[in-house]
Design a protein around this motif. Structure first.
Motif, short mmCIF file in Angstrom:
data_model
loop_
_atom_site.label_atom_id
_atom_site.label_comp_id
_atom_site.label_asym_id
_atom_site.label_seq_id
_atom_site.Cartn_x
_atom_site.Cartn_y
_atom_site.Cartn_z
N ALA A 80 0.67 -1.17 0.08
CA ALA A 80 0.03 0.04 -0.14
C ALA A 80 0.90 1.11 0.03
CB ALA A 80 -0.99 -0.07 1.34
N ASP A 81 1.94 1.11 0.44
CA ASP A 81 3.10 2.41 0.46
C ASP A 81 3.65 2.34 -0.79
OD1 ASP A 81 4.09 0.20 1.46
OD2 ASP A 81 5.80 1.15 2.51
N ASN A 82 3.38 1.90 -1.80
CA ASN A 82 4.00 2.29 -3.14
C ASN A 82 2.84 1.98 -4.11
OD1 ASN A 82 6.07 -0.50 -4.11
ND2 ASN A 82 3.97 -0.60 -3.72
N LEU A 83 3.33 2.69 -5.47
CA LEU A 83 2.19 2.44 -6.41
C LEU A 83 2.78 1.49 -7.59
CD1 LEU A 83 1.12 6.35 -7.10
CD2 LEU A 83 -0.14 4.49 -6.31
N PRO A 84 1.97 0.87 -8.35
CA PRO A 84 2.27 -0.53 -9.13
C PRO A 84 2.33 0.44 -10.63
CG PRO A 84 -0.14 -0.07 -9.27
CD PRO A 84 0.42 0.89 -8.10
N ALA A 119 1.60 6.65 10.67
CA ALA A 119 2.76 5.65 10.93
C ALA A 119 3.96 6.36 10.22
CB ALA A 119 2.48 4.27 10.86
N ARG A 120 3.70 6.67 9.04
CA ARG A 120 4.94 7.00 8.13
C ARG A 120 5.32 8.53 8.60
NH1 ARG A 120 5.99 6.55 3.06
NH2 ARG A 120 5.12 8.62 2.53
N VAL A 121 4.46 9.36 8.87
CA VAL A 121 4.76 10.79 9.53
C VAL A 121 5.33 10.79 10.75
CG1 VAL A 121 3.52 11.83 7.59
CG2 VAL A 121 2.68 11.73 9.90
N THR A 122 4.74 10.15 11.87
CA THR A 122 5.43 10.16 13.23
C THR A 122 6.40 9.11 13.60
OG1 THR A 122 3.48 8.64 13.82
CG2 THR A 122 3.07 11.09 14.04
N GLY A 123 6.34 8.12 12.72
CA GLY A 123 7.70 7.24 12.99
C GLY A 123 8.78 7.49 12.21
N VAL A 124 9.82 6.71 12.58
CA VAL A 124 11.13 6.81 12.12
C VAL A 124 11.81 5.65 11.70
CG1 VAL A 124 13.55 7.66 11.84
CG2 VAL A 124 11.44 9.05 12.99
N CYS A 125 12.00 5.22 10.30
CA CYS A 125 12.65 4.07 9.99
C CYS A 125 14.01 4.09 10.48
CB CYS A 125 13.01 3.80 8.34
SG CYS A 125 13.80 2.38 7.72
N PRO A 126 14.41 2.69 11.32
CA PRO A 126 15.64 2.50 12.16
C PRO A 126 16.82 3.07 11.19
CG PRO A 126 14.28 0.81 12.51
CD PRO A 126 13.51 1.56 11.41
N GLN A 127 16.87 2.70 9.91
CA GLN A 127 18.10 2.60 9.14
C GLN A 127 18.12 4.16 8.73
OE1 GLN A 127 15.65 0.41 8.62
NE2 GLN A 127 16.49 -1.48 7.81
N HIS A 128 17.36 5.09 8.99
CA HIS A 128 17.36 6.52 8.43
C HIS A 128 17.20 7.32 9.57
CE1 HIS A 128 16.58 5.95 3.95
NE2 HIS A 128 16.13 4.85 4.44
N ARG A 129 17.44 6.86 10.84
CA ARG A 129 17.59 7.76 12.04
C ARG A 129 18.79 8.32 12.08
NH1 ARG A 129 14.77 3.43 15.73
NH2 ARG A 129 12.58 4.16 15.38
N LEU A 154 -1.09 0.69 16.70
CA LEU A 154 -1.34 -0.76 16.70
C LEU A 154 -2.88 -1.03 17.30
CD1 LEU A 154 2.16 -1.98 17.67
CD2 LEU A 154 1.11 -2.20 15.34
N ASN A 155 -3.14 -0.63 18.37
CA ASN A 155 -4.33 -0.88 19.00
C ASN A 155 -5.62 -0.31 18.02
OD1 ASN A 155 -3.30 -1.79 21.53
ND2 ASN A 155 -3.38 0.18 22.43
N ALA A 156 -5.38 0.81 17.42
CA ALA A 156 -6.53 1.06 16.66
C ALA A 156 -6.62 -0.13 15.38
CB ALA A 156 -6.26 2.39 15.84
N LEU A 157 -5.39 -0.58 14.80
CA LEU A 157 -5.29 -1.51 13.84
C LEU A 157 -5.79 -2.87 14.48
CD1 LEU A 157 -1.81 -1.06 12.25
CD2 LEU A 157 -3.92 -0.66 11.18
N ARG A 205 0.18 -4.20 6.23
CA ARG A 205 1.35 -3.71 5.62
C ARG A 205 1.59 -2.27 6.70
NH1 ARG A 205 6.31 -3.39 4.71
NH2 ARG A 205 7.04 -1.45 3.60
N THR A 206 0.26 -1.82 7.03
CA THR A 206 0.62 -0.67 7.99
C THR A 206 1.03 -1.06 9.28
OG1 THR A 206 -1.44 0.47 6.83
CG2 THR A 206 -0.71 1.15 9.20
#
Length: 849
Positions: A293-297, A481-491, A507-510, A528-529
């Protein structure tokens, strides 16, 4: 025949720039070796003397209609297009005095030549340049670097394309460029990440190891080169782009041939480049599949190849169909495709046909000349023999200008209205975009989510966490999740602080969402989220992890391979106690090596739920997988998975399994390995007449699952791609049912050498030391030609120096073996043919239990 004459002939066949040959002997591929669509004529205008003028990569026209061409490793040349049926003379090729080199893209705009430089030899900085005439003597002599863009290798700075509003450029770059400082108005937010829940595996041969997101980017750049906005990212190696009448941007992205026959392999493809798009390139095994869902075909998968130039046919004196076509060039297979786009919601669907093909035809760029309406294209690159060609229409159809009125689309207009919020904050954005987060059109959902991601998270986070529409909430939570979290490899030290409570809230909402209320694509987005949230916020507390496991466990396994991909990974990361047994059963039931490999990869670090019996079956699979074939990195990927799996064993497990772990695989050919189901069967020499007769009356209500099983068992997947799985060394068969009748398909299998696809014709080369090499030409580079000598094994290749060639000729025998049907029953053959005709669609009229 003398050696020098042989070299000239071989040069024609293999496209070499023959060092040591005279200019007269350096001949580009003759027109007799080139095929064009009916009614079109191809002229060879000029064979480039490589020692003097290099190997041509790009062309455009200047403000006087003259052709400008670039040497990939040298400078620029200027040519006045010759009259019809007239060749270009050597004296007609002017060297441009501007001191510039390595031009990989160029366009005349804003009263000057603008070029993208990707200097492989690093003699001048790569980036965007402007070239002008300093003293009005009609000679381009002044060079200005507008903006340096750091790059390396051939995945660097490429095309320069005017934007549809006429106010800026698109600058096309590959994944070995370093992004310059981006304007805050960029549609792409810099929240990109690797977002692998399980550790990704690097490329087995070290290619781009350590290179992280965002991959290749298309920028919007102001004419002075000062402002860069990222329009779209996640490309591998895009070389060119083109804009249609509606102002929509398209590009043609490269595959990674090392990944052949892996689940993460993605063919070359045409992409509709919308605002803020992400197309999912990541290094090694980390490439995102189209269903994430986080990319386009893409809008059209092409297949294996090396994408180069693109242009729409606007202004061509061609029939209307080809005036409107998107011409897309493939260097390695020598094909100029006509891609036909059809509006579909907010985006497009597409089909392709081979417009011009050659053997060889390392085609680099093409344009439509604005005055004579002809197409001009170049071949060359990588120092192979170069040439300039012209394509004109000489048939009987009308070449009157096609209707140039842009087509309006309600969905496309809606997407544009949402994209207007990209790159800036607007108090109206959230309320405007929110209702479209659950839209049926994926491109509209993308535009809506991207609009919301550009707004301060504190203004909409609570709305995302409490929305009562499950489909809307899934998309909103993905944004959160995308705008408030940070990918570990990019911290980094500059990264914003991550609130772990936000991850728990997401996660609780999911977990509170009932998957039964979601469509299949929405369920994929939900899982995926969850993956992105777990990656960016880290492992949650035990209670939250248990709740998530309890929610997802009943969904696995699914009837959907896409859902199983995500569920297996996520449940394995969560250490679900049931996932080992379920996954081992799946690995035994699915027919393709891609699915098996994906499941094996997903559980390689799993420590929960194993029994000695399950462990034994898992490690026995590696003995079988050692015989699977794929690209150059395939064996290393298998090794990486097994190494991680062994590392996950306890010391006692290693001791008890020592004999199995030490066992070496028995090597078999791909066909032997895949055809084990037929052991002990007698052979039947089926005739075309008897099978064609049966197909005319017995194709209804065939067994789809058995057809797929037979496609696997007869080794078809080893060479052919079908419905996003299988090899790439033979033709893609996904659309075979739209091109061929059942009789035709049967004929091609029973009589494989009757008609051989030019792209997959084998050649035989006799070297001076008496060795004969037989295979399909898969690469050209300077003085070397590379053959794939076993189509069931893309990694089985040999490189031959042209100076060692004594004789070369095209084989009249198909690489596909005869007799593939001889061990099948009639019903198995008909199931297989019906499966091919279906294109992988289980709902096709031929199928039913």
């Amino acid at each position: 025949m003398g050696y020098r004459s042989l070299i000239v002939i071989v040069g024609m066949l293999t496209g070499w720039s023959g060092s040591g040959l005279s200019a007269e002997e350096q001949t580009a591929t003759p027109v007799s070796n080139i095929k064009a669509m009916e009614g079109f004529k191809v002229e060879l205008l000029y064979s480039v003397p490589g020692d003097e003028q290099g190997s041509w990569a790009n062309l455009c026209t200047d403000d006087k209609g003259r052709l400008l061409v670039s040497d990939q490793f040298g400078g620029l040349y200027r040519i006045v297009p010759p009259a019809p049926d007239t060749a270009v003379r050597p004296q007609d090729v002017e060297s441009v005095p501007a001191e510039i080199r390595g031009v990989n893209g160029m366009v005349w705009a804003f009263g000057a030549l603008h070029v993208g430089v990707n200097d492989y030899e690093q003699k001048i900085p790569s980036g965007l340049y402007r070239v002008t005439d300093s003293d009005s003597d009609d000679q381009l002599d002044k060079v200005e670097l507008l903006h340096n863009v750091k790059s390396k290798s051939d995945h660097g700075v490429h095309a320069v394309v005017p934007t549809p509003d006429g106010k800026a450029f698109y600058l096309v770059t590959g994944n070995n460029t370093t992004p310059p400082e981006l304007a805050d108005s960029s549609p792409v937010r810099q929240v990109w990440g690797e977002d692998h829940l399980l550790p990704s595996m690097p490329d087995g041969r070290g290619h781009n190891r350590g290179v992280l997101a965002p991959g290749g980017i298309i920028y919007r750049v102001t004419p002075d080169g000062k402002t860069f906005e990222a329009v779209a990212s996640g490309f591998r190696n895009i070389f060119d782009a083109a804009v249609n009448r509606e102002g929509e941007l398209f590009t043609y992205d490269a595959d990674m041939e090392y990944d052949f026959n892996t689940p993460w392999y993605r063919p070359t493809r045409i992409c509709h480049v919308v605002s803020g798009a992400e197309f999912g390139w990541r290094n090694g095994a980390g490439k995102r599949p189209p269903f994430y869902a986080d990319n386009l075909p893409g809008v059209l998968d092409i297949g294996p190849g090396s994408p180069t130039g693109m242009t729409f046919g606007y202004g061509a004196r061609f029939p209307a169909k080809y005036q409107n076509a998107l011409f897309s060039l493939d260097w390695s297979w020598g094909k100029l495709y006509a891609v036909h786009l059809t509006p579909n919601g907010a985006s497009y669907t597409a089909t392709k046909e081979e417009f011009v093909t050659g053997a060889p035809l390392p085609i680099t760029d093409a344009i439509i000349h604005p005055e004579d309406g002809a197409m001009y294209f170049t071949i060359g690159g990588r120092r192979v023999q170069s040439g300039l060609y012209r394509v004109t229409y000489v048939g009987n159809e009308s070449t009157a200008p096609a209707d140039a009125t842009p087509e309006r689309s309600k969905d496309r207009d809606l997407r544009h209205s949402l994209e207007a919020f990209h790159g800036h904050q607007d108090t109206k954005a959230v309320d405007t975009a929110w209702p479209y987060l659950d839209h049926d059109d994926r491109f509209i959902r993308w535009a809506a989510r991207t609009a919301i991601e550009h707004q301060p998270a504190e203004t909409w986070a609570e709305r995302a966490l409490s929305d009562t529409n499950p489909a809307t909430q899934v998309e909103a939570l993905l944004a959160l999740a995308r705008v408030t979290g940070v990918c570990p490899q990019h911290r980094s030290d500059d990264s914003p602080a991550v609130d772990p409570d936000m991850g728990t809230k997401v996660l609780n909402a999911l977990v509170s969402i009932d998957p039964g209320q979601l469509s299949q694509s929405e369920q994929l987005a939900l899982v995926r989220t969850a993956q992105i949230t777990l990656n960016r916020f880290g492992r949650p507390d035990d209670a939250t992890a248990a709740q998530l496991t309890e929610r997802l466990d009943p969904l696995f396994p699914s009837e959907s391979a896409e859902a199983n991909w995500l569920l297996c990974e996520t449940l394995a990361w969560l250490q679900s106690p049931t996932v080992a047994a379920k996954t081992i059963a799946l690995m035994a039931s699915v027919p393709t090596q891609e699915e098996q490999l994906q499941y094996a990869r997903s559980i390689r670090m799993l420590t929960a739920g194993w029994t000695p019996e399950l462990r034994t079956v898992y490690f026995q699979w590696f003995l079988k997988a050692a015989n699977y074939k794929g690209g150059a990195s395939f064996d290393k990927f298998i090794e990486f998975i097994r190494t991680d799996a062994v590392a996950s064993l306890s010391e006692s497990e290693k001791e008890s399994m020592a004999e199995l772990l030490a066992k070496k695989p028995v090597k078999k050919s791909a066909l032997e390995n895949l055809g084990e189901i037929f052991a002990g069967r007698s052979m039947t020499e089926w005739t075309l007449d008897e099978l064609s007769t049966a197909a005319r009356s017995e194709l209804q209500k065939r067994n789809f699952a058995n057809g797929r099983k037979m496609f696997t068992a007869t080794g078809c997947y080893a060479c052919h791609r079908f419905a996003d799985q299988g090899g790439m060394t033979g033709p893609d068969l996904t659309s075979a049912g739209r091109r061929y009748s059942a009789h035709d398909l049967l004929d091609q299998v029973i009589n494989p050498s009757k008609v051989i696809n030019d792209q997959f014709s084998a050649v035989q080369i006799l070297t001076q030391d008496g060795i004969i090499h037989t295979g399909v030409v898969v690469n050209l580079n300077g003085d070397k030609v590379t053959l794939n000598t076993d189509l069931t094994d893309p990694n089985k290749r040999v490189s031959i120096n042209r100076k060692q060639i004594e004789e070369l000729f095209v084989s009249k025998t198909s690489p596909m073996p005869a007799g593939l049907f001889n061990r099948l029953t009639k019903n198995e053959i008909l199931d297989l043919i019906a499966y091919l005709i279906s294109g992988g669609d289980a709902k096709h009229e031929f199928f039913g239990e």
